[in-house]
Design a protein around this motif. Structure first.
Motif, PDB file in Angstrom:
ATOM      1  N   ILE A   1      36.002  52.365  48.929  1.00  0.00           N
ATOM      2  CA  ILE A   1      35.771  51.076  48.285  1.00  0.00           C
ATOM      3  C   ILE A   1      37.049  50.698  47.538  1.00  0.00           C
ATOM      4  CG2 ILE A   1      33.290  51.429  48.089  1.00  0.00           C
ATOM      5  CD1 ILE A   1      33.673  52.177  45.167  1.00  0.00           C
ATOM      6  N   ALA A   2      37.199  49.420  47.219  1.00  0.00           N
ATOM      7  CA  ALA A   2      38.442  48.999  46.568  1.00  0.00           C
ATOM      8  C   ALA A   2      38.193  47.883  45.570  1.00  0.00           C
ATOM      9  CB  ALA A   2      39.461  48.543  47.606  1.00  0.00           C
ATOM     10  N   TYR A   3      38.921  47.980  44.450  1.00  0.00           N
ATOM     11  CA  TYR A   3      38.958  46.907  43.469  1.00  0.00           C
ATOM     12  C   TYR A   3      40.353  46.302  43.487  1.00  0.00           C
ATOM     13  CZ  TYR A   3      39.874  44.648  39.004  1.00  0.00           C
ATOM     14  OH  TYR A   3      40.270  43.750  38.041  1.00  0.00           O
ATOM     15  N   ASP A   4      40.435  45.035  43.835  1.00  0.00           N
ATOM     16  CA  ASP A   4      41.696  44.295  43.761  1.00  0.00           C
ATOM     17  C   ASP A   4      41.360  42.815  43.755  1.00  0.00           C
ATOM     18  OD1 ASP A   4      44.155  42.988  44.181  1.00  0.00           O
ATOM     19  OD2 ASP A   4      44.989  44.748  45.181  1.00  0.00           O
ATOM     20  N   PRO A   5      41.465  42.170  42.588  1.00  0.00           N
ATOM     21  CA  PRO A   5      41.087  40.755  42.503  1.00  0.00           C
ATOM     22  C   PRO A   5      41.990  39.830  43.312  1.00  0.00           C
ATOM     23  CG  PRO A   5      42.106  41.493  40.452  1.00  0.00           C
ATOM     24  CD  PRO A   5      41.903  42.711  41.288  1.00  0.00           C
ATOM     25  N   TYR A   6      43.112  40.359  43.807  1.00  0.00           N
ATOM     26  CA  TYR A   6      44.065  39.515  44.528  1.00  0.00           C
ATOM     27  C   TYR A   6      44.012  39.726  46.041  1.00  0.00           C
ATOM     28  CZ  TYR A   6      45.738  39.064  39.777  1.00  0.00           C
ATOM     29  OH  TYR A   6      45.803  38.829  38.413  1.00  0.00           O
ATOM     30  N   VAL A   7      43.078  40.519  46.504  1.00  0.00           N
ATOM     31  CA  VAL A   7      42.907  40.753  47.944  1.00  0.00           C
ATOM     32  C   VAL A   7      41.537  40.252  48.356  1.00  0.00           C
ATOM     33  CG1 VAL A   7      42.759  42.504  49.759  1.00  0.00           C
ATOM     34  CG2 VAL A   7      44.463  42.734  47.943  1.00  0.00           C
ATOM     35  N   SER A   8      41.481  39.519  49.458  1.00  0.00           N
ATOM     36  CA  SER A   8      40.227  38.892  49.873  1.00  0.00           C
ATOM     37  C   SER A   8      39.235  39.915  50.411  1.00  0.00           C
ATOM     38  CB  SER A   8      40.498  37.838  50.955  1.00  0.00           C
ATOM     39  OG  SER A   8      40.894  38.473  52.164  1.00  0.00           O
ATOM     40  N   GLU A   9      37.971  39.560  50.303  1.00  0.00           N
ATOM     41  CA  GLU A   9      36.908  40.396  50.848  1.00  0.00           C
ATOM     42  C   GLU A   9      37.051  40.522  52.357  1.00  0.00           C
ATOM     43  OE1 GLU A   9      32.005  40.656  50.726  1.00  0.00           O
ATOM     44  OE2 GLU A   9      33.094  39.202  49.491  1.00  0.00           O
ATOM     45  N   GLU A  10      37.521  39.446  52.993  1.00  0.00           N
ATOM     46  CA  GLU A  10      37.681  39.463  54.449  1.00  0.00           C
ATOM     47  C   GLU A  10      38.723  40.487  54.881  1.00  0.00           C
ATOM     48  OE1 GLU A  10      35.623  36.062  53.149  1.00  0.00           O
ATOM     49  OE2 GLU A  10      37.662  36.702  52.572  1.00  0.00           O
ATOM     50  N   LYS A  11      39.826  40.576  54.148  1.00  0.00           N
ATOM     51  CA  LYS A  11      40.871  41.542  54.500  1.00  0.00           C
ATOM     52  C   LYS A  11      40.359  42.964  54.376  1.00  0.00           C
ATOM     53  CE  LYS A  11      45.583  43.037  53.500  1.00  0.00           C
ATOM     54  NZ  LYS A  11      46.847  42.767  52.766  1.00  0.00           N
ATOM     55  N   LEU A  12      39.607  43.232  53.312  1.00  0.00           N
ATOM     56  CA  LEU A  12      39.065  44.574  53.128  1.00  0.00           C
ATOM     57  C   LEU A  12      37.993  44.884  54.163  1.00  0.00           C
ATOM     58  CD1 LEU A  12      38.911  44.524  49.238  1.00  0.00           C
ATOM     59  CD2 LEU A  12      40.353  46.016  50.620  1.00  0.00           C
ATOM     60  N   ASP A  13      37.135  43.900  54.440  1.00  0.00           N
ATOM     61  CA  ASP A  13      36.108  44.096  55.462  1.00  0.00           C
ATOM     62  C   ASP A  13      36.725  44.434  56.803  1.00  0.00           C
ATOM     63  OD1 ASP A  13      33.961  43.719  53.817  1.00  0.00           O
ATOM     64  OD2 ASP A  13      33.659  41.614  54.326  1.00  0.00           O
ATOM     65  N   GLY A  14      37.858  43.799  57.083  1.00  0.00           N
ATOM     66  CA  GLY A  14      38.532  44.040  58.358  1.00  0.00           C
ATOM     67  C   GLY A  14      39.009  45.468  58.517  1.00  0.00           C
ATOM     68  N   GLN A  15      39.144  46.194  57.417  1.00  0.00           N
ATOM     69  CA  GLN A  15      39.556  47.597  57.477  1.00  0.00           C
ATOM     70  C   GLN A  15      38.408  48.544  57.144  1.00  0.00           C
ATOM     71  OE1 GLN A  15      43.492  48.587  55.990  1.00  0.00           O
ATOM     72  NE2 GLN A  15      43.962  46.435  55.668  1.00  0.00           N
ATOM     73  N   GLY A  16      37.191  47.981  57.119  1.00  0.00           N
ATOM     74  CA  GLY A  16      36.023  48.806  56.868  1.00  0.00           C
ATOM     75  C   GLY A  16      35.891  49.261  55.434  1.00  0.00           C
ATOM     76  N   ILE A  17      36.431  48.464  54.512  1.00  0.00           N
ATOM     77  CA  ILE A  17      36.424  48.823  53.097  1.00  0.00           C
ATOM     78  C   ILE A  17      35.636  47.783  52.317  1.00  0.00           C
ATOM     79  CG2 ILE A  17      37.878  49.186  51.056  1.00  0.00           C
ATOM     80  CD1 ILE A  17      40.125  49.964  53.033  1.00  0.00           C
ATOM     81  N   GLU A  18      34.777  48.254  51.437  1.00  0.00           N
ATOM     82  CA  GLU A  18      33.963  47.357  50.630  1.00  0.00           C
ATOM     83  C   GLU A  18      34.733  46.932  49.382  1.00  0.00           C
ATOM     84  OE1 GLU A  18      29.755  47.371  48.097  1.00  0.00           O
ATOM     85  OE2 GLU A  18      30.340  49.130  49.287  1.00  0.00           O
ATOM     86  N   LYS A  19      34.753  45.631  49.141  1.00  0.00           N
ATOM     87  CA  LYS A  19      35.373  45.119  47.926  1.00  0.00           C
ATOM     88  C   LYS A  19      34.368  45.204  46.784  1.00  0.00           C
ATOM     89  CE  LYS A  19      37.850  41.262  45.837  1.00  0.00           C
ATOM     90  NZ  LYS A  19      38.628  40.026  46.048  1.00  0.00           N
ATOM     91  N   VAL A  20      34.786  45.750  45.639  1.00  0.00           N
ATOM     92  CA  VAL A  20      33.881  45.933  44.507  1.00  0.00           C
ATOM     93  C   VAL A  20      34.536  45.461  43.221  1.00  0.00           C
ATOM     94  CG1 VAL A  20      32.713  47.903  45.596  1.00  0.00           C
ATOM     95  CG2 VAL A  20      34.681  48.306  44.067  1.00  0.00           C
ATOM     96  N   SER A  21      33.726  45.306  42.195  1.00  0.00           N
ATOM     97  CA  SER A  21      34.233  44.996  40.853  1.00  0.00           C
ATOM     98  C   SER A  21      34.812  46.257  40.232  1.00  0.00           C
ATOM     99  CB  SER A  21      33.104  44.467  39.973  1.00  0.00           C
ATOM    100  OG  SER A  21      32.144  45.500  39.732  1.00  0.00           O
ATOM    101  N   PHE A  22      35.543  46.095  39.120  1.00  0.00           N
ATOM    102  CA  PHE A  22      36.100  47.262  38.440  1.00  0.00           C
ATOM    103  C   PHE A  22      34.981  48.161  37.920  1.00  0.00           C
ATOM    104  CE2 PHE A  22      38.259  49.226  34.644  1.00  0.00           C
ATOM    105  CZ  PHE A  22      39.079  50.062  35.390  1.00  0.00           C
ATOM    106  N   ASP A  23      33.930  47.554  37.385  1.00  0.00           N
ATOM    107  CA  ASP A  23      32.803  48.360  36.902  1.00  0.00           C
ATOM    108  C   ASP A  23      32.179  49.170  38.029  1.00  0.00           C
ATOM    109  OD1 ASP A  23      33.034  47.601  34.255  1.00  0.00           O
ATOM    110  OD2 ASP A  23      31.601  45.955  34.419  1.00  0.00           O
ATOM    111  N   ALA A  24      32.009  48.544  39.185  1.00  0.00           N
ATOM    112  CA  ALA A  24      31.429  49.258  40.330  1.00  0.00           C
ATOM    113  C   ALA A  24      32.352  50.380  40.798  1.00  0.00           C
ATOM    114  CB  ALA A  24      31.153  48.281  41.472  1.00  0.00           C
ATOM    115  N   LEU A  25      33.653  50.139  40.741  1.00  0.00           N
ATOM    116  CA  LEU A  25      34.610  51.182  41.100  1.00  0.00           C
ATOM    117  C   LEU A  25      34.417  52.409  40.221  1.00  0.00           C
ATOM    118  CD1 LEU A  25      37.403  51.431  42.908  1.00  0.00           C
ATOM    119  CD2 LEU A  25      38.443  51.346  40.642  1.00  0.00           C
ATOM    120  N   LEU A  26      34.293  52.187  38.924  1.00  0.00           N
ATOM    121  CA  LEU A  26      34.102  53.286  37.977  1.00  0.00           C
ATOM    122  C   LEU A  26      32.761  53.981  38.200  1.00  0.00           C
ATOM    123  CD1 LEU A  26      35.394  51.545  34.716  1.00  0.00           C
ATOM    124  CD2 LEU A  26      36.662  53.118  36.181  1.00  0.00           C
TER     125      LEU A  26
END
Length: 319
Positions: free
Chosen positions: A172-197
């Protein structure tokens, strides 16, 4: 003839820079300046037109005092020791090396993670101290099925993902400057910082150092993380409140940490590095003989082009 001053470095010599500048009508000088005042003094003594900088602070005062300065080249990706606003105000171009060690840093990151998870360093130390006892490493858990959280998703963590793919971890990844689509394309779930922790068994830090990210991993963050979590940092030391980290590990709030960078290098307070649950390396993640050569040739070539009328390839600021 324009003059380039290496303000400071821990390199064994300046042969690579001299090789790049040979035959370019550019003179190279060297110094070992650790403060802004020492940089100014060294640059004034040789009438430097450009600076090549590793650790020295290139502050507003440096730009104010060095009227003839045209360019600053930073050995590395980050430029947090260069006052970019002051550089812009004085029309000084700043260049860096944005791409040269992605494979090295991602490999070192994974090495730190494995060393922490498998408790390699503490077990090795025990054996060398005469103790042959596998139970000294308990508990060690299987990595397969665990969750790796990425704080930041630039080039280095993208390389890291390729390396961990065979280990059966979810990413999973937290990065407010990277789109959900880009992460989805690599099989990675975009999450909030709280969810990351909350969700990560391992967190690998890959953010630049900004006002937004300074000490983003603080006491509150450690309190939110799993008590079995491992934190790895190969980005910038000040992204982590290391005093709070030492306390969190001592109190069992998290399980351990692998660090290649610290807010002060070498560390002023060694309590963190002496903890058995912490693996520390001396800011070496960037290094291989090949990346060492690329780093120095790239920034020196850009400075040479700039001084001799060409366009720099890796301009950081908008001048």
């Amino acid at each position: 003839m324009p003059t380039v001053l290496i303000t400071d470095s821990d390199f064994p010599d300046s042969n690579i820079e001299r090789d790049v500048l040979n035959g370019t009508n550019t003179e190279l000088k060297t110094a070992q300046a650790s403060t802004a005042e020492e940089v100014i003094e060294a640059a004034e003594s040789v009438e430097a037109d450009a600076l090549l900088v590793q650790y020295a602070p290139i502050t507003k005062t440096v730009f104010e005092r060095l009227d003839g300065l045209q360019a600053v080249g930073r050995y590395g990706i980050g430029v947090d020791n260069v006052d970019l606003d002051a550089a812009n105000d004085h029309g000084v171009q700043v260049v860096n090396v944005p791409s040269y060690c992605e494979d090295e840093v991602s490999t070192h990151t994974f090495a730190l993670l494995l060393a922490c998870v498998r408790k390699v360093s503490s077990l090795d130390a025990a054996v060398k101290d005469g103790t042959w006892d596998w139970t000294g490493g308990r508990p060690i858990h299987c990595m397969r099925g665990r969750t790796l959280g990425l704080a930041g998703f630039g080039k280095i963590p993208q390389h890291l993902v390729q390396k961990v793919n065979g280990f059966g971890v979810d990413v999973i990844a937290y990065d407010p400057y990277v789109s959900e689509e880009k992460l989805d394309g690599q099989g990675i779930e975009k999450v909030s910082f709280d969810a990351l922790l909350d969700r990560s068994d391992y967190i690998s830090v890959h953010t630049p150092l900004t006002e937004e990210t300074e000490e983003m991993f603080d006491a509150d963050a450690f309190d939110q993380m799993k008590d079995t979590a491992v934190l790895v940092n190969t980005s910038r030391g000040s992204v982590i409140d290391t005093d709070a980290l030492a306390e969190a590990i001592k109190d069992g709030q998290i399980a351990g940490a692998g660090l290649d960078v610290l807010p002060n290098e070498p560390p002023e307070n060694e309590s963190l590095s002496k903890q058995d649950e912490v693996v520390v390396t001396p800011h070496i993640a960037w290094y291989s003989e090949e990346s060492f050569d690329t780093l120095r040739r790239t920034v020196t070539s850009d400075i040479e082009r700039l001084l001799n009328g060409g366009a720099p390839e890796n301009l950081v600021n908008d001048v």
